[in-house]
Design an enzyme around this catalytic site. Structure first.
Site, PDB file in Angstrom:
ATOM      1  CB  CYS A 122       5.937 -11.837  -4.616  1.00 44.39           C
ATOM      2  SG  CYS A 122       6.640 -10.330  -4.365  1.00 44.39           S
ATOM      3  CG  HIS A 258       2.045 -11.668  -1.843  1.00 41.54           C
ATOM      4  ND1 HIS A 258       3.437 -12.060  -0.633  1.00 41.54           N
ATOM      5  CD2 HIS A 258       2.870 -10.427  -2.303  1.00 41.54           C
ATOM      6  CE1 HIS A 258       4.904 -11.351  -1.014  1.00 41.54           C
ATOM      7  NE2 HIS A 258       4.021 -10.577  -2.139  1.00 41.54           N
ATOM      8  CG  ASN A 288       6.349  -8.014  -0.514  1.00 40.33           C
ATOM      9  OD1 ASN A 288       6.740  -9.080  -0.631  1.00 40.33           O
ATOM     10  ND2 ASN A 288       5.822  -7.561  -1.512  1.00 40.33           N
TER      11      ASN A 288
END
Ligand code: ACO
Length: 334
Positions: A122, A258, A288
């Site tokens: 990520c 994030h 996500n």
């Protein structure tokens, strides 16, 4: 590649163009209720996610990356890519192990550029910003196209409700090049701790983890361990990025974390003592989507008039590796 030694010491890299893309297909929590033993109430209270965008069956990471770059061109004009001499695609769902998805982007836009993929899970897009900063500030490159693109829902185990509800697909792209004071990337912090590899993994060509455990055929995550790690590292990484930039959290106009879980974002916000209106939240809308999450959130902030030239932005991410990254970016010029 480009090596102009003049003014190298004064040069600071910044972001001069931005684009983003989320696939058309939207899957709501209610849709998931019909697919598995879950509920809108569970997903909302545990994660903050309400819906996510899924790539079409014939839409892959390179397609998402192309669309994000097309969006960048629509926003900034065809000249935005002129002089791009490096393309980086941060992803852990590339179309193929090789060739690099970045090479497909290079060809699609006929760029006279090098191209490589970057895998840091990520935080990969923030890693790409850090590499781009180094390439530009050293004079090695003039303009870097740094993309985060992810088709994560293609590697999710749709029978595992503990992970299937969390992820979405998307892409974001920025151009990184030299910018005048006071703009640009003031700090980039990159970190990793591979001793946590067993908490989040997926098999490619290997058989097992360093500890001998088998690698998962589809995305495996120990959510509780990743949650604890995320809360800790979001705090330490943001403090380090602020210190490196010579700034305090009071100086931050927008916190763009994030987008994995609203509770993790809230924990980070509280530790930074930031008011809610200084935090960008898109996890409700996109879930996500890994490397795409911060550029998509940035695009949303720009589109809603929440970012002005000269604003200090604090970006932070965490993910498989385990890895983390944080950055202070002064937005602009323009
Ligand atoms: N619907 C309903 N119930 C569920 C679901 C679901 N989708 N998923 C799990 N449950 C159940 C579990 O079975 C468990 O039931 P039990 O108590 O009877 O055993 C219960 O809910 C609680 O499960 P927990 O795992 O303890 O739930 P938790 O509060 O920890 O939330 C979550 C889970 C959302 C995954 C959280 O741990 C989390 O967000 N972790 C971080 C994930 C993350 O941020 N990953 C980012 C990295 S991604 C990357 O790099 C690709």
């Amino acid at each position: 590649m480009h090596d102009d030694v003049s003014n190298r010491s004064q040069r600071r890299a910044g972001v001069t163009a931005l684009g983003a893309y989320a696939p058309e297909r939207i899957v709501t929590n209610q849709d998931l209720e019909a697919m598995m033993d879950t509920s809108d109430e569970w997903i909302t209270t545990r994660t903050g996610i309400k819906r996510r965008h899924l790539a079409a069956d014939d839409e892959f990471t390179s397609d998402l990356a192309f669309r994000a770059v097309e969006n960048l061109l629509a926003r900034h004009g065809d000249d935005a890519l002129a002089g791009v001499d490096m393309v980086i695609v941060a992803t852990h769902t590339p179309d193929a192990l090789f060739p690099a998805t970045a090479a497909l982007v290079q060809d699609r836009f006929k760029l006279a550029a090098g191209a490589f993929d970057l895998l840091a899970a990520c935080p990969g897009w923030l890693y790409a910003l850090g590499i781009a900063k180094g390439l530009v500030e050293s004079g090695q490159c003039r303009k870097v196209l740094a993309i985060g693109a992810e088709a994560l829902t293609k590697i999710v185990d749709w029978t595992d409700r503990s992970t299937a509800v969390l992820f979405g697909d998307g892409a974001g792209a920025v151009v990184v090049e030299a910018v005048p004071e006071p703009y640009g990337l003031r700090s980039v912090v990159l970190g990793a701790d591979g001793s946590g590899a067993q908490h989040l993994h997926k098999r490619a060509v290997g058989r097992c983890l360093p500890n001998g455990d088998p690698l998962a055929e589809t995305l495996y995550m120990n959510g509780r361990e990743v949650f604890k790690f995320a809360v800790r590292v979001m705090n330490t990484a943001t403090i380090e990025a602020l210190e490196k930039a010579g700034l305090h959290s009071d100086d931050i106009r927008l916190f763009v974390p994030h987008q994995a879980n609203l509770r993790i974002i809230e924990a980070a916000r509280e530790r930074l003592e930031l008011p809610r209106e200084r935090v960008v939240v898109t996890v409700d809308e996109y879930g996500n989507n890994s490397t795409a999450s911060i550029p998509l959130a940035l695009a949303k902030a720009v589109d809603t008039g929440r970012v002005q030239s000269g604003d200090h932005l604090l970006l932070v991410s965490f993910g498989a590796g385990l890895t983390w990254a944080a950055s202070v970016l002064t937005w602009g010029p323009g």
